[in-house]
Write a protein that holds these residues in place. Structure first.
Motif, PDB file in Angstrom:
ATOM      1  N   ASN A 174      -3.391  17.027 -10.232  1.00 20.43           N
ATOM      2  CA  ASN A 174      -3.105  16.583 -11.595  1.00 20.43           C
ATOM      3  C   ASN A 174      -3.596  15.157 -11.773  1.00 20.43           C
ATOM      4  N   PHE A 175      -4.779  15.005 -12.395  1.00 24.48           N
ATOM      5  CA  PHE A 175      -5.332  13.675 -12.597  1.00 24.48           C
ATOM      6  C   PHE A 175      -4.467  12.822 -13.506  1.00 24.48           C
ATOM      7  N   ARG A 176      -3.802  13.459 -14.443  1.00 23.50           N
ATOM      8  CA  ARG A 176      -3.022  12.698 -15.415  1.00 23.50           C
ATOM      9  C   ARG A 176      -1.897  11.924 -14.727  1.00 23.50           C
ATOM     10  N   ASP A 177      -1.200  12.559 -13.784  1.00 20.81           N
ATOM     11  CA  ASP A 177      -0.125  11.867 -13.073  1.00 20.81           C
ATOM     12  C   ASP A 177      -0.667  10.670 -12.294  1.00 20.81           C
ATOM     13  N   VAL A 178      -1.822  10.853 -11.635  1.00 17.83           N
ATOM     14  CA  VAL A 178      -2.416   9.753 -10.874  1.00 17.83           C
ATOM     15  C   VAL A 178      -2.834   8.625 -11.820  1.00 17.83           C
ATOM     16  N   PHE A 179      -3.430   9.001 -12.950  1.00 18.54           N
ATOM     17  CA  PHE A 179      -3.851   7.978 -13.907  1.00 18.54           C
ATOM     18  C   PHE A 179      -2.659   7.186 -14.436  1.00 18.54           C
ATOM     19  N   ASN A 180      -1.598   7.884 -14.810  1.00 15.72           N
ATOM     20  CA  ASN A 180      -0.432   7.191 -15.358  1.00 15.72           C
ATOM     21  C   ASN A 180       0.133   6.197 -14.351  1.00 15.72           C
ATOM     22  N   PHE A 181       0.184   6.597 -13.076  1.00 12.45           N
ATOM     23  CA  PHE A 181       0.726   5.692 -12.061  1.00 12.45           C
ATOM     24  C   PHE A 181      -0.236   4.529 -11.820  1.00 12.45           C
ATOM     25  N   ALA A 182      -1.533   4.822 -11.668  1.00 10.75           N
ATOM     26  CA  ALA A 182      -2.501   3.757 -11.404  1.00 10.75           C
ATOM     27  C   ALA A 182      -2.611   2.806 -12.592  1.00 10.75           C
ATOM     28  N   SER A 233       0.846  -1.193   0.000  1.00 12.17           N
ATOM     29  CA  SER A 233       0.000   0.000   0.000  1.00 12.17           C
ATOM     30  C   SER A 233       0.880   1.242   0.000  1.00 12.17           C
ATOM     31  N   LEU A 234       0.402   2.285  -0.684  1.00 11.35           N
ATOM     32  CA  LEU A 234       1.139   3.539  -0.811  1.00 11.35           C
ATOM     33  C   LEU A 234       0.174   4.693  -0.574  1.00 11.35           C
ATOM     34  N   THR A 235       0.563   5.612   0.311  1.00 12.52           N
ATOM     35  CA  THR A 235      -0.236   6.795   0.608  1.00 12.52           C
ATOM     36  C   THR A 235       0.548   8.044   0.253  1.00 12.52           C
ATOM     37  N   ILE A 236      -0.086   8.931  -0.507  1.00 12.37           N
ATOM     38  CA  ILE A 236       0.483  10.244  -0.827  1.00 12.37           C
ATOM     39  C   ILE A 236      -0.566  11.264  -0.406  1.00 12.37           C
ATOM     40  N   ASP A 237      -0.365  11.903   0.760  1.00  8.11           N
ATOM     41  CA  ASP A 237      -1.424  12.722   1.323  1.00  8.11           C
ATOM     42  C   ASP A 237      -1.243  14.201   0.998  1.00  8.11           C
ATOM     43  N   VAL A 238      -2.046  15.048   1.649  1.00 10.65           N
ATOM     44  CA  VAL A 238      -2.084  16.471   1.307  1.00 10.65           C
ATOM     45  C   VAL A 238      -0.790  17.197   1.651  1.00 10.65           C
ATOM     46  N   HIS A 239       0.077  16.592   2.448  1.00 14.85           N
ATOM     47  CA  HIS A 239       1.346  17.223   2.793  1.00 14.85           C
ATOM     48  C   HIS A 239       2.430  16.938   1.762  1.00 14.85           C
ATOM     49  N   ALA A 240       2.155  16.056   0.819  1.00 20.39           N
ATOM     50  CA  ALA A 240       3.185  15.616  -0.117  1.00 20.39           C
ATOM     51  C   ALA A 240       3.374  16.618  -1.248  1.00 20.39           C
ATOM     52  N   SER A 241       4.549  16.579  -1.845  1.00 22.15           N
ATOM     53  CA  SER A 241       4.791  17.367  -3.044  1.00 22.15           C
ATOM     54  C   SER A 241       3.892  16.876  -4.166  1.00 22.15           C
ATOM     55  N   LEU A 242       3.424  17.808  -4.981  1.00 22.66           N
ATOM     56  CA  LEU A 242       2.600  17.453  -6.128  1.00 22.66           C
ATOM     57  C   LEU A 242       3.378  16.619  -7.143  1.00 22.66           C
ATOM     58  N   LEU A 243       4.697  16.616  -7.026  1.00 22.08           N
ATOM     59  CA  LEU A 243       5.548  15.925  -7.990  1.00 22.08           C
ATOM     60  C   LEU A 243       5.921  14.514  -7.550  1.00 22.08           C
ATOM     61  N   GLN A 244       5.562  14.137  -6.325  1.00 23.15           N
ATOM     62  CA  GLN A 244       6.055  12.860  -5.793  1.00 23.15           C
ATOM     63  C   GLN A 244       5.590  11.663  -6.602  1.00 23.15           C
ATOM     64  N   ILE A 245       4.337  11.667  -7.027  1.00 19.05           N
ATOM     65  CA  ILE A 245       3.817  10.476  -7.691  1.00 19.05           C
ATOM     66  C   ILE A 245       4.558  10.201  -9.000  1.00 19.05           C
ATOM     67  N   ARG A 246       5.163  11.230  -9.602  1.00 15.17           N
ATOM     68  CA  ARG A 246       5.933  11.020 -10.834  1.00 15.17           C
ATOM     69  C   ARG A 246       7.224  10.248 -10.569  1.00 15.17           C
ATOM     70  N   CYS A 247       7.683  10.257  -9.325  1.00 17.98           N
ATOM     71  CA  CYS A 247       9.008   9.697  -9.009  1.00 17.98           C
ATOM     72  C   CYS A 247       8.953   8.259  -8.507  1.00 17.98           C
ATOM     73  N   TRP A 248       7.756   7.737  -8.281  1.00 18.72           N
ATOM     74  CA  TRP A 248       7.676   6.362  -7.804  1.00 18.72           C
ATOM     75  C   TRP A 248       7.867   5.378  -8.957  1.00 18.72           C
ATOM     76  N   PRO A 249       8.651   4.336  -8.750  1.00 15.62           N
ATOM     77  CA  PRO A 249       8.827   3.303  -9.789  1.00 15.62           C
ATOM     78  C   PRO A 249       7.652   2.336  -9.775  1.00 15.62           C
ATOM     79  N   TYR A 250       7.721   1.342 -10.607  1.00 13.45           N
ATOM     80  CA  TYR A 250       6.695   0.297 -10.642  1.00 13.45           C
ATOM     81  C   TYR A 250       6.788  -0.562  -9.393  1.00 13.45           C
ATOM     82  N   LEU A 251       5.639  -0.825  -8.752  1.00 11.75           N
ATOM     83  CA  LEU A 251       5.580  -1.621  -7.524  1.00 11.75           C
ATOM     84  C   LEU A 251       4.742  -2.861  -7.821  1.00 11.75           C
TER      85      LEU A 251
END
Length: 593
Positions: free
Chosen positions: A104-112, A73-91
């Motif tokens: 940015n919905f696009r970043d979330v979609f690309n990761f999900a 499980s991975l949580t990226i909450d309201v305190h996180a940088s808006l750029l963090q989700i771009r930096c996570w690798p494949y899990l």
């Protein structure tokens, strides 16, 4: 005698770990020795990861210590940088993803989308206070709306069973048209635009056979009467045991209660065990509610509610109270009620809400009833913006002795006036409030809310001068509108007051329809403040239909300001290279330090 930390037995170490966040535990003890690594693993720090508050270099260092094939499980909450989700690798084993404060919905979609084969639980929450929506010179923000995000998502994520989009009425689907999507969801939380969207949702296969929990907020004033007949011909929701239906008290549609009564009948929801609703009703509705199957039939439903009786109501509070249901046969409930006068603002009102017509209407009394404990995370506004409330009187049962734990975590304050919930002692518990919104508060505000971690300042920059800022604030969002500058300061020297907040990690600034950006001195102050944080963003936007002004000239000034701000940040951060992203049209930047 124990002389070294490493000589401590396991139990004291586990006790220490129980007080630490995922970030603190991994940063302090990861890879020190095999024993500590094993204990961290036993406590789930490598399986359930939340690195939201990390700085950029710290995040890159921690990635090297994580075991990507073990993260579940991975949580990226309201305190996180808006750029963090771009930096996570494949899990490869990721099952649960929670992203809060989405812009940015696009970043979330690309990761999900990369994890479509494994993700079974997805939470994507936001509100108008997080989204940098609006227009720049050529672009519209956000670039993807929620409908496109969900339609693309549901067509690809075949393992998904739980979808939580939150219940913020400002973060809603414009329409529900996914009848052909064959996802056997068991949990769905969403805000919808129209009541017909709820009907269409319940008609979607295979939800009538699989959905166990459904939580709905209606985001806009809509006609419920037109969907009454459709509610009587819905298929059975065979496995649905928990249902929430909430809407604002600021508007009323005919047949609200009749619709809910029909929707929750044993014919439609035979397995229903828990129901929560927030409605606006009239006296006739109240009489019908008293004998509803929701409170009396064989299902023994645990019912929680909050409703307001719309004015004008000629019945006294005592008469109304006699008809208020006090829970079902198996789940009795304590009831709290309040009456208040709703009337027009006085002639010397301090503020005028843009786009609201102030109409001279007589005062009238309204009545609020709710069960204990309060089951919603926010308190619903009791009247429309062109009216104010006075003479609040609260009634509680004389036999009430139990201490109830309210679920209220978000509190609003506007026009320098406290929220009505501050007058209801069984609703607000200061230690539980974690999100505070100040709307058009242009003076010092008394805030005895020690655990507030997120502060929304809407045309309320001057409130930062308050001597009672919550010590635990981690995230601040500042929004200023040009049309409100006659009472909302844009004096950026006030940002120096943030030095009194040692836990502050994130600052996001959003300016609407500004003709002139902050000057050179203010730019320097903003850059200096940004360098002390881990997450920072500054964006210019305009509304869709703003007052006429020279937008091309304003755009050039915005572009030059963002360029200058980026340069100041880079020159001042020579020792550490931040991750800075500038928007395509140059009207905003996001920095992760």
């Amino acid at each position: 005698m124990v002389t070294l930390f490493g000589h401590l037995p396991d139990l004291p170490l586990l006790e220490i770990f129980s007080y630490l966040s995922c970030l603190d535990a991994l940063w302090a003890f990861s890879n020190l020795n095999p024993r500590l690594t094993s204990l961290l693993s036993e406590q789930g720090f490598y399986y359930h990861v939340n690195l939201s508050s990390t700085r950029y270099q710290q995040f890159k260092a921690l990635l090297s210590s994580l075991r990507f094939d073990e993260i579940q499980s991975l949580t990226i909450d309201v305190h996180a940088s808006l750029l963090q989700i771009r930096c996570w690798p494949y899990l490869p084993r990721l099952r649960i993803l929670k992203v809060k404060g989405v812009r940015n919905f696009r970043d979330v979609f690309n990761f999900a989308h990369r994890h479509a084969s494994t993700l079974s639980h997805l939470t994507v929450e936001s509100s108008r206070y997080f989204k940098t929506d609006g227009l720049s010179r050529r672009l519209c923000y956000p670039s993807w709306n929620l409908y496109k995000f969900i339609s693309e998502m549901l067509n690809n994520m075949f393992a998904l069973r739980s979808l939580n989009l939150g219940m913020e009425p400002s973060f809603f689907l414009h329409t529900w048209s996914f009848k052909t999507i064959q996802l056997p969801l068991t949990h769905l939380t969403v805000a919808l635009h129209f009541i017909c969207d709820l009907i269409n949702l319940m008609l979607t296969d295979p939800l009538s056979h699989t959905l166990e929990q459904l939580h709905i907020t209606l985001a806009r004033n809509c006609d419920i009467e037109s969907s009454m007949d459709a509610a009587s011909h819905l298929p059975q929701m065979k496995t649905l045991h928990t249902f929430t239906f909430a809407k604002s008290f600021e508007w009323q549609s005919n047949y609200e209660w009749s619709f809910i009564d029909r929707l929750t009948s044993a014919k439609v929801m035979p397995a229903l065990r828990r129901m929560s609703f927030a409605l606006v009703i009239n006296y006739i509705d109240l009489i019908e509610m008293e004998n509803s199957a929701l409170f009396t039939d064989f299902r023994h439903i645990d019912v929680h509610y909050s409703f307001i009786i719309a004015a004008p109501c000629r019945e006294s509070h005592a008469v109304l109270l006699n008809h208020v249901p006090r829970g079902s046969q198996s789940h009795p409930r304590e009831i709290v009620s309040a009456t208040f006068m709703s009337g027009p603002w006085p002639d010397d009102q301090p503020f005028i809400t843009p786009d609201v017509r102030y109409i001279e209407t007589p005062k009238f009394r309204q009545h609020l009833f709710y069960t204990l404990p309060w089951v919603f995370d926010k308190f619903f506004q009791l009247c429309v913006p062109d009216r104010c409330i006075s003479e609040v009187e609260v009634f509680m049962s004389p036999t009430m002795g139990k201490n109830y734990s309210s679920r209220l975590t978000k509190l609003d304050m506007s026009d320098n006036l406290p929220s009505c919930s501050t007058l209801l002692s069984n609703v607000i518990f200061p230690n539980k409030i974690v999100e505070l919104q100040l709307f058009r508060c242009n003076r010092h505000v008394s805030m005895n809310l020690p655990n507030v971690s997120h502060l929304n300042l809407i045309d309320s920059l001057d409130s930062l001068r308050s001597n009672s800022l919550p010590f635990n604030v981690r995230t601040i969002q500042i929004v200023l509108h040009h049309e409100c500058l006659h009472f909302a300061t844009d004096d950026w020297t006030i940002l120096r007051a943030l030095s009194t907040l040692p836990l502050l990690k994130s600052l996001r600034i959003l300016l609407y329809d500004m003709r002139i950006p902050p000057d050179h001195t203010s730019s320097q102050i903003i850059a200096e403040r940004a360098l002390l944080l881990s997450d920072f963003s500054f964006c210019f936007r305009r509304d869709k239909y703003p007052d006429p002004y020279d937008k091309i000239s304003a755009y050039k000034r915005h572009w030059l300001f963002i360029k200058q701000l980026r340069k100041r940040i880079l020159l001042a951060s020579l020792e550490r290279e931040p991750y800075i992203s500038v928007e395509k049209d140059g009207c905003g930047l996001v920095a992760w330090f």
